[in-house]
Write a protein that holds these residues in place. Structure first.
Motif, PDB file in Angstrom:
ATOM      1  N   LEU A 157       0.882  -1.193   0.143  1.00  0.00           N
ATOM      2  CA  LEU A 157       0.083  -0.087   0.024  1.00  0.00           C
ATOM      3  C   LEU A 157       0.906   1.183   0.085  1.00  0.00           C
ATOM      4  O   LEU A 157       0.432   2.134  -0.749  1.00  0.00           O
ATOM      5  CB  LEU A 157      -1.075   0.109   1.229  1.00  0.00           C
ATOM      6  N   VAL A 160       2.044   2.096  -3.280  1.00  0.00           N
ATOM      7  CA  VAL A 160       1.111   2.804  -4.167  1.00  0.00           C
ATOM      8  C   VAL A 160       0.822   4.025  -3.942  1.00  0.00           C
ATOM      9  O   VAL A 160       0.805   4.758  -4.818  1.00  0.00           O
ATOM     10  CB  VAL A 160      -0.279   1.917  -3.963  1.00  0.00           C
ATOM     11  N   TYR A 161       0.989   4.434  -2.449  1.00  0.00           N
ATOM     12  CA  TYR A 161       1.185   5.634  -2.134  1.00  0.00           C
ATOM     13  C   TYR A 161       1.982   6.464  -2.491  1.00  0.00           C
ATOM     14  O   TYR A 161       2.103   7.639  -3.015  1.00  0.00           O
ATOM     15  CB  TYR A 161       0.737   6.053  -0.600  1.00  0.00           C
ATOM     16  N   VAL A 190       0.384   7.724 -18.958  1.00  0.00           N
ATOM     17  CA  VAL A 190      -0.271   6.443 -19.274  1.00  0.00           C
ATOM     18  C   VAL A 190       0.226   5.860 -20.478  1.00  0.00           C
ATOM     19  O   VAL A 190       0.307   4.466 -20.575  1.00  0.00           O
ATOM     20  CB  VAL A 190      -2.028   6.666 -19.227  1.00  0.00           C
TER      21      VAL A 190
ATOM     22  N   ILE B  11      -9.339   4.048   9.974  1.00  0.00           N
ATOM     23  CA  ILE B  11      -8.247   4.758   9.415  1.00  0.00           C
ATOM     24  C   ILE B  11      -7.477   3.804   8.494  1.00  0.00           C
ATOM     25  O   ILE B  11      -7.149   4.102   7.213  1.00  0.00           O
ATOM     26  CB  ILE B  11      -7.101   5.411  10.636  1.00  0.00           C
ATOM     27  N   VAL B  12      -7.364   2.473   8.835  1.00  0.00           N
ATOM     28  CA  VAL B  12      -6.702   1.385   8.058  1.00  0.00           C
ATOM     29  C   VAL B  12      -7.571   1.281   6.675  1.00  0.00           C
ATOM     30  O   VAL B  12      -7.032   0.935   5.663  1.00  0.00           O
ATOM     31  CB  VAL B  12      -6.487   0.193   8.753  1.00  0.00           C
ATOM     32  N   ILE B  14      -9.813   3.358   5.344  1.00  0.00           N
ATOM     33  CA  ILE B  14      -9.512   4.466   4.573  1.00  0.00           C
ATOM     34  C   ILE B  14      -8.208   4.178   3.565  1.00  0.00           C
ATOM     35  O   ILE B  14      -8.153   4.424   2.156  1.00  0.00           O
ATOM     36  CB  ILE B  14      -9.781   5.742   5.238  1.00  0.00           C
ATOM     37  N   PHE B  15      -7.297   3.917   4.447  1.00  0.00           N
ATOM     38  CA  PHE B  15      -5.692   3.666   3.930  1.00  0.00           C
ATOM     39  C   PHE B  15      -5.827   3.033   2.609  1.00  0.00           C
ATOM     40  O   PHE B  15      -5.340   3.126   1.649  1.00  0.00           O
ATOM     41  CB  PHE B  15      -4.930   3.386   4.981  1.00  0.00           C
ATOM     42  N   ILE B  16      -6.491   1.897   2.826  1.00  0.00           N
ATOM     43  CA  ILE B  16      -6.404   0.740   2.098  1.00  0.00           C
ATOM     44  C   ILE B  16      -7.401   0.960   0.844  1.00  0.00           C
ATOM     45  O   ILE B  16      -7.080   0.876  -0.484  1.00  0.00           O
ATOM     46  CB  ILE B  16      -6.900  -0.785   2.569  1.00  0.00           C
ATOM     47  N   VAL B  18      -8.232   4.225  -0.484  1.00  0.00           N
ATOM     48  CA  VAL B  18      -7.497   5.032  -1.232  1.00  0.00           C
ATOM     49  C   VAL B  18      -6.573   4.574  -2.170  1.00  0.00           C
ATOM     50  O   VAL B  18      -6.409   4.781  -3.459  1.00  0.00           O
ATOM     51  CB  VAL B  18      -7.016   6.209  -0.570  1.00  0.00           C
ATOM     52  N   ALA B  19      -5.687   3.604  -1.629  1.00  0.00           N
ATOM     53  CA  ALA B  19      -4.870   3.167  -2.440  1.00  0.00           C
ATOM     54  C   ALA B  19      -5.297   2.158  -3.481  1.00  0.00           C
ATOM     55  O   ALA B  19      -4.969   2.253  -4.784  1.00  0.00           O
ATOM     56  CB  ALA B  19      -4.011   2.204  -1.570  1.00  0.00           C
ATOM     57  N   PHE B  22      -6.672   4.412  -6.006  1.00  0.00           N
ATOM     58  CA  PHE B  22      -5.664   4.845  -6.994  1.00  0.00           C
ATOM     59  C   PHE B  22      -5.260   4.226  -8.048  1.00  0.00           C
ATOM     60  O   PHE B  22      -5.150   4.204  -9.248  1.00  0.00           O
ATOM     61  CB  PHE B  22      -4.251   5.368  -6.275  1.00  0.00           C
ATOM     62  N   VAL B  23      -4.998   2.664  -7.669  1.00  0.00           N
ATOM     63  CA  VAL B  23      -4.526   1.598  -8.668  1.00  0.00           C
ATOM     64  C   VAL B  23      -5.731   1.401  -9.548  1.00  0.00           C
ATOM     65  O   VAL B  23      -5.397   1.422 -10.843  1.00  0.00           O
ATOM     66  CB  VAL B  23      -4.232   0.261  -7.774  1.00  0.00           C
ATOM     67  N   PHE B  25      -8.008   3.601 -10.576  1.00  0.00           N
ATOM     68  CA  PHE B  25      -7.945   4.916 -11.656  1.00  0.00           C
ATOM     69  C   PHE B  25      -7.088   4.787 -12.732  1.00  0.00           C
ATOM     70  O   PHE B  25      -7.247   5.127 -13.771  1.00  0.00           O
ATOM     71  CB  PHE B  25      -7.673   6.160 -10.638  1.00  0.00           C
ATOM     72  N   MET B  26      -5.930   4.503 -12.196  1.00  0.00           N
ATOM     73  CA  MET B  26      -4.471   4.299 -13.308  1.00  0.00           C
ATOM     74  C   MET B  26      -4.867   3.254 -14.476  1.00  0.00           C
ATOM     75  O   MET B  26      -4.589   3.451 -15.596  1.00  0.00           O
ATOM     76  CB  MET B  26      -3.290   3.834 -12.542  1.00  0.00           C
ATOM     77  N   LEU B  27      -5.536   2.178 -13.718  1.00  0.00           N
ATOM     78  CA  LEU B  27      -5.906   1.142 -14.666  1.00  0.00           C
ATOM     79  C   LEU B  27      -6.828   1.385 -15.818  1.00  0.00           C
ATOM     80  O   LEU B  27      -6.620   1.105 -16.975  1.00  0.00           O
ATOM     81  CB  LEU B  27      -6.101  -0.323 -13.913  1.00  0.00           C
ATOM     82  N   ILE B  29      -7.458   4.675 -16.709  1.00  0.00           N
ATOM     83  CA  ILE B  29      -7.188   5.431 -17.486  1.00  0.00           C
ATOM     84  C   ILE B  29      -6.285   4.776 -18.595  1.00  0.00           C
ATOM     85  O   ILE B  29      -6.162   5.327 -19.733  1.00  0.00           O
ATOM     86  CB  ILE B  29      -6.093   6.781 -16.722  1.00  0.00           C
ATOM     87  N   ALA B  30      -5.429   4.110 -18.036  1.00  0.00           N
ATOM     88  CA  ALA B  30      -4.311   3.221 -19.021  1.00  0.00           C
ATOM     89  C   ALA B  30      -5.080   2.563 -19.995  1.00  0.00           C
ATOM     90  O   ALA B  30      -4.744   2.356 -21.258  1.00  0.00           O
ATOM     91  CB  ALA B  30      -3.487   2.370 -18.092  1.00  0.00           C
ATOM     92  N   ASN B  33      -6.843   4.586 -22.730  1.00  0.00           N
ATOM     93  CA  ASN B  33      -5.937   5.403 -23.568  1.00  0.00           C
ATOM     94  C   ASN B  33      -5.251   4.319 -24.369  1.00  0.00           C
ATOM     95  O   ASN B  33      -4.903   4.514 -25.651  1.00  0.00           O
ATOM     96  CB  ASN B  33      -4.915   6.095 -22.921  1.00  0.00           C
TER      97      ASN B  33
END
Lengths: 257, 335
Positions: A157, A160-161, A190, B11-12, B14-16, B18-19, B22-23, B25-27, B29-30, B33
């Protein structure tokens, strides 16, 4: 002389065999973790909290700095070389593939690896291990497995951050210095990103997490009686973890090339 | 600290999350495109060599990625069969009589695969069709016949490479010209009268050679005359000749020469003694001259003093010519 060398080799082999045995036992116990999660889940959550959430600020700061410097300098230098698109390739290779996992591993080793060794070592000295064993609980399963899973999960994680702050956060920092469109940045990033980059990053963080957790737990459990053993084991734990991560990094790079 | 421990689970979590977001989101977008989720249409082509070819290599049309290579293999004819895909959004660009070009850069600065769509408005060929490459005559002919939308121009290297065939044609024509020239020369050397100017030059050269022969004959006759002139030498040096006469006069001629040289020798000795005495006088002469120079300097000073003396100013009269006391002669008078 020959006797001394033979004794040294025998002791090293015995220690190595013990470490391998510890590692295999920890891996085996990890597969049974779900069955025993009533006790271990809380330890796991707290381990992710201490290792991941509390290290986030340090990781964010480092990755923001590295990413912003790469973007600003790359925007200045690479167009002069006639290849501005190389910036995205450099960002992906440096932040995602190489620096991200390794820097995260170093930070986790320094913060959490040392903490795990110290904590377990002190528990051994204060005879808490005997207490676990007296009620039929294996301390390695109870204390080692949640730490292994927690450190490995936190490592992935945090990696990733590191990418999040290094690739997106640093853009925002760099945007104040030399503005350029976000859409162009994301498209370029990308389009240059390869699936192998993502896989490599995840494999590295997974392997580094296992190495740090196993080495830290092993040295923590290796403390016998004296309090003075704890700092010695902590130092050895940090050194072994860093060397192990670098060797694993080289092996993974070679394998995925 | 208590807050952290109390809400550690959230908290943990949310931590997981959000990560993971993001992964994801990137996938996404990739994927968008890079056309990961788009339907792809498969086609195949053929190349002479797989140099510069790789799996996943993008196929571009005017700099935009319209497809990619999926696989390639060597076939029985020792050429390379390649399977590629065209993305759904660009399928309308692939028209009948399209060609694929494997552009290799000789400077090692990349290269790539280019699609040149057919120059027509017909619908795309069926999936799995064969699209010729420019490495084979079929594809080359389509490009030469302007059946494809192959743009002119590009980077400098491509432009340079484009001029290579024309250059080769010129070299070919030059080689042909040189060949015909060599053949003409060969004919001239073999005496062909229809060999043109070269034949004429060779004819002139032949005439010159005849004249050179005549010249050589003249020189030969001159040499023979010189051989006859050699007979003069014995007459000059022999006992009856001039030299013989000099040598047979009882040294009279030699005696005269010796006397002359003796007189010259005496004159030279006198000259030597004169110069020797002059050289012995030279220090005295130097002294006299230096004294004379000092005297003249002092005389100049005296004259300067006299000139500047106010009592003597205007004291010396000018010289006047005095007529003779005897009177003038009649001879001196003019008539």
């Amino acid at each position: 002389m020959v006797t001394a060398v033979g004794r040294w080799a025998r002791l090293k082999f015995a220690e190595f065999s013990e470490a391998i045995g510890f590692f295999l036992f920890l891996i085996k116990e990890t597969f049974f973790f779900i069955q025993k999660r009533r006790i271990g889940l809380r330890v796991l959550i707290m381990q992710i909290f201490f290792t991941g959430v509390e290290a986030l600020s340090v990781i964010a700061l480092i990755s923001l700095g590295v990413g912003a410097v790469l973007i600003v300098q790359g925007n200045n230098i690479l167009p002069l070389l006639g290849n501005p698109d190389l910036l995205y390739q450099i960002l992906i290779v440096v932040i995602m593939r190489e620096m991200g996992p390794l820097v995260t591993a170093f930070i986790i080793t320094a913060r959490s690896g040392s903490a795990i060794t110290t904590e377990l070592g002190n528990m051994v000295i204060s005879h808490e291990m005997e207490a676990y064993m007296s009620v039929g609980i294996n301390p390695i399963s109870q204390l080692g497995v949640p730490r292994l899973i927690g450190v490995t999960t936190a490592m992935i994680l945090l990696n990733v951050y590191f990418n999040l702050f290094g690739l997106l956060g640093s853009y925002m920092v760099a945007h104040f210095i030399s503005p350029f469109p976000f859409r162009e940045y994301m498209t370029g990033l990308v389009m240059q990103m390869n699936i192998l980059d993502v896989i490599s990053s995840f494999i590295k963080s997974f392997v580094f997490g296992i190495i740090i957790a196993v080495v830290s737990c092993y040295h923590g459990f290796k403390v016998n009686l004296a309090v003075t053993e704890v700092p010695v084991r902590t130092i050895r734990s940090i050194g072994t973890s860093i060397v192990g991560c670098i060797i694993a990094d080289v092996i993974i790079i070679t394998a995925l090339r | 600290m208590t807050f952290k421990f109390r809400y550690a689970d959230r908290i943990v979590g949310i931590f997981i999350l959000v990560a993971l977001l993001f992964v994801l989101f990137m996938l996404v977008i990739a994927g968008v495109n890079r056309q990961w989720f788009a339907h792809k249409y498969h086609y195949h082509t053929r190349f002479t060599s797989a140099d510069g070819l790789s799996v996943g290599m993008s196929i571009e049309f005017r700099g935009v990625e319209v497809g990619s290579i999926k696989s390639f293999s060597l076939n029985e004819n020792n050429t390379v069969d390649a399977d590629f895909v065209i993305y759904e959004s660009y399928l309308n660009k692939l028209r009948p009589r399209s060609v694929i070009e494997l552009a290799s850069n000789p400077l090692g600065l990349g290269g790539g695969l280019n699609l040149y769509p057919g120059n027509n408005e017909e619908p795309p060929p069926a999936e799995g069709s064969f699209i010729p490459s420019t490495q084979f005559p079929e594809g080359k002919k389509l490009v030469e016949d302007k059946m494809t939308l192959k743009e002119e121009g590009g980077d400098m290297v491509s432009e340079l490479l484009a001029t290579v065939p024309e250059l080769l044609t010129h070299i070919d024509q030059t080689v042909v010209s040189v060949n015909s020239l060599v053949m003409t020369l060969d004919g001239s050397l073999q005496g062909d009268p229809e060999a043109g100017p070269v034949g004429e030059i060779l004819g002139d050269a032949q005439g010159l050679l005849g004249e050179a022969d005549t010249l050589v004959g003249t020189i030969n006759s001159l040499v023979s005359d010189l051989e006859q002139a050699e007979n003069l030498l014995p007459e000059l040096v022999g006992t009856e000749g001039v030299a013989g006469g000099f040598l047979s006069d009882n040294s009279d001629f030699y005696g005269r020469i010796t006397g002359m040289t003796d007189e010259v020798l005496v004159s030279l000795n006198n000259l030597a003694s004169l110069t020797g005495s002059l050289s012995s006088f030279s220090p005295q002469l130097d002294l006299i001259l230096s004294k004379l120079s000092v005297t003249l300097d002092r005389a100049e000073d005296v004259m300067e003093g006299l000139k500047n003396n106010p009592l003597l100013k205007g004291g010396i009269e000018e010289y006047k010519t005095v007529p003779s006391a005897g009177g003038s002669s009649l001879r001196d008078e003019e008539f």
